[in-house]
Design a protein around this motif. Structure first.
Motif, short mmCIF file in Angstrom:
data_model
loop_
_atom_site.label_atom_id
_atom_site.label_comp_id
_atom_site.label_asym_id
_atom_site.label_seq_id
_atom_site.Cartn_x
_atom_site.Cartn_y
_atom_site.Cartn_z
N HIS A 56 0.99 -1.25 -0.17
CA HIS A 56 -0.04 0.11 0.02
C HIS A 56 1.01 1.21 0.15
CE1 HIS A 56 -3.69 -2.20 0.44
NE2 HIS A 56 -3.24 -2.88 1.51
N PHE A 57 2.12 1.01 0.64
CA PHE A 57 2.92 2.26 0.69
C PHE A 57 3.52 2.49 -0.51
CE2 PHE A 57 2.39 2.62 5.37
CZ PHE A 57 2.53 3.75 5.61
N PHE A 58 3.78 1.43 -1.38
CA PHE A 58 4.37 1.47 -2.78
C PHE A 58 3.58 2.31 -3.51
CE2 PHE A 58 6.88 -2.68 -1.45
CZ PHE A 58 8.02 -2.11 -1.08
N ASN A 59 2.17 1.68 -3.35
CA ASN A 59 1.28 2.46 -4.34
C ASN A 59 1.02 3.83 -4.12
OD1 ASN A 59 0.77 -0.34 -5.01
ND2 ASN A 59 -1.07 -0.56 -3.76
N VAL A 60 1.00 3.99 -2.90
CA VAL A 60 0.93 5.73 -2.41
C VAL A 60 2.08 6.37 -2.95
CG1 VAL A 60 0.63 7.57 -0.69
CG2 VAL A 60 -0.89 5.42 -0.76
N ALA A 113 -9.64 -0.13 0.71
CA ALA A 113 -9.22 -0.87 1.91
C ALA A 113 -9.32 0.29 2.94
CB ALA A 113 -7.92 -1.79 2.00
N PHE A 114 -8.70 1.41 2.86
CA PHE A 114 -8.48 2.36 3.81
C PHE A 114 -9.46 3.40 3.81
CE2 PHE A 114 -4.58 -0.25 3.45
CZ PHE A 114 -4.34 -0.34 4.61
N GLU A 115 -10.25 3.41 2.77
CA GLU A 115 -11.29 4.64 2.76
C GLU A 115 -10.67 6.05 2.73
OE1 GLU A 115 -14.14 3.83 5.84
OE2 GLU A 115 -15.09 2.38 4.98
N ILE A 116 -9.69 5.92 1.61
CA ILE A 116 -9.07 7.27 1.50
C ILE A 116 -9.93 8.05 0.66
CG2 ILE A 116 -6.88 8.25 0.82
CD1 ILE A 116 -5.36 5.72 1.19
N PRO A 117 -10.30 9.45 1.23
CA PRO A 117 -10.72 10.52 0.32
C PRO A 117 -9.99 10.96 -0.70
CG PRO A 117 -10.69 11.11 2.60
CD PRO A 117 -9.87 9.93 2.50
N GLY A 155 1.32 13.40 4.51
CA GLY A 155 1.16 12.84 6.13
C GLY A 155 -0.17 12.34 6.51
N HIS A 156 -1.23 12.98 5.72
CA HIS A 156 -2.40 12.44 5.82
C HIS A 156 -2.76 10.91 5.05
CE1 HIS A 156 -4.44 16.61 6.53
NE2 HIS A 156 -3.47 16.37 7.19
N LEU A 157 -1.95 11.02 4.02
CA LEU A 157 -1.98 9.51 3.57
C LEU A 157 -1.41 8.23 4.09
CD1 LEU A 157 -1.31 10.74 -0.40
CD2 LEU A 157 -3.27 9.66 0.60
N TYR A 160 -3.86 7.70 6.94
CA TYR A 160 -4.78 6.62 6.91
C TYR A 160 -4.55 5.40 6.70
CZ TYR A 160 -7.86 10.78 5.67
OH TYR A 160 -8.72 11.79 5.42
N LEU A 161 -3.13 5.01 5.87
CA LEU A 161 -2.63 3.68 5.94
C LEU A 161 -2.51 3.10 6.94
CD1 LEU A 161 -0.12 4.06 2.80
CD2 LEU A 161 -2.70 3.27 2.79
N CYS A 162 -2.23 3.82 8.20
CA CYS A 162 -1.86 3.26 9.58
C CYS A 162 -3.26 3.25 10.45
CB CYS A 162 -0.79 4.04 10.12
SG CYS A 162 0.95 3.60 9.21
N GLY A 163 -4.11 3.50 9.89
CA GLY A 163 -5.46 3.44 10.56
C GLY A 163 -5.83 4.69 11.35
#
Length: 303
Positions: A56-60, A113-117, A155-157, A160-163
């Protein structure tokens, strides 16, 4: 070659939007390879992440990397704006369910998976578009407005990935991300000027008696160095404001926060050791200091 192909030819061929979407495994591999080969600090940071989060971090990261390059590596503001529009269309397709670019094929699962806006990703594009039309910032508040789009969404991303989705942690993250952005600006004054940009607030140039001609000629005058001393201390204050975040997240994320925060503060230390004379010679962190930061982070993980 079509007009669209000509515009994309400003960048690596692998960045172009393909006619057909790749498979999910191929898209994920694309993002991992981009992350591991383009930014050594990112690869180091992933050592401290839970294995299940790495893809997920690779994707972002792949999204952020290409977005940045679309705005910064073409040498043509008109081309960059066109590319950023096409990139945002792929972002919309990602949220709509039919992207073609491998970054967005991989990112679609992360978003779900993380409901990222969507706006968090779109804010970064706002900053990169701004770089094509705005090259000077009158006040420090104006510069903070730019950081709101260029740095803080990253930072927001991560949160989100860490919940984490709460406003308190996002605010603390904003302090740290803004501080990192400022440290990079102070490190890259000459590099940015060659691109036609000055991120030092013009009000500060006037206050300390520094001219744009001084920057153009790489004149590290006493006035310029005094201004940089002020800017470095200002950035340190933003790092201090963000420090409580490490105590409000998981141990793994806290290690990454410390690694990046200390890395940014080391940039400021490098500027100080240069007596704030950053023009003409970019301050950098020595390999020894990089290893020391990594060793400290690794030790914290072990204990």
């Amino acid at each position: 070659m079509s007009t669209a192909d000509q515009i994309w030819s400003h960048l690596p061929a692998e960045y172009a939007i393909p006619a057909r979407a790749p498979s999910l495994p191929d898209a994920q591999f694309y993002c991992e390879r981009l992350a591991r080969t383009h930014y050594e600090n990112f690869s180091v940071a992933t050592w401290f992440l839970p294995k299940g989060l790495r893809q997920h971090f690779f994707n972002v990261y792949a999204y952020c990397r290409i977005s940045d390059d679309l705005g910064d590596e073409t040498g043509d503001p008109t081309a960059s704006l066109r590319l950023l529009d096409e990139w945002e269309a792929e972002l919309n397709a990602c949220y709509g369910g039919n992207p073609r670019h491998p970054v967005f094929v991989a990112l679609a699962g992360t978003v779900r998976a993380f409901e990222i806006p969507r706006q968090t990703f779109a804010d970064l594009l706002t900053a990169f578009r701004q770089d094509q039309t705005i090259t000077r910032y009158e006040t420090f508040e104006d510069l903070l407005g730019y950081c709101h789009y260029s740095a803080n969404p990253v930072g927001h991303l991560v949160l989100y990935l860490c919940g984490y989705r709460d406003a308190e942690r996002q605010q603390l993250s904003d302090f740290t991300c803004t501080a990192l952005q400022l440290a990079n600006f102070w490190q890259d004054v000459s590099v940015d000027y060659k691109k036609g940009r000055i991120y030092l607030p013009l009000e500060d140039l006037k206050r300390f008696g520094v001219s744009e001609a001084d920057i153009s000629a790489n004149r590290n005058t006493a006035q310029f160095r005094e201004m940089m001393r002020f800017e470095v201390e200002r950035a340190r204050g933003w790092f201090e404001r963000g420090l409580p975040l490490a105590g409000k997240v998981s141990r793994e994320l806290a290690i990454d926060i410390e690694l990046f925060s200390r890395g940014g503060q080391e940039i400021l230390n490098a500027i100080e050791r240069r007596d704030y004379a950053v023009l003409g010679r970019r301050p950098s962190i020595s390999n020894f200091r990089k290893l020391a930061l990594l060793a400290r982070a690794a030790l914290h993980k072990l204990i």
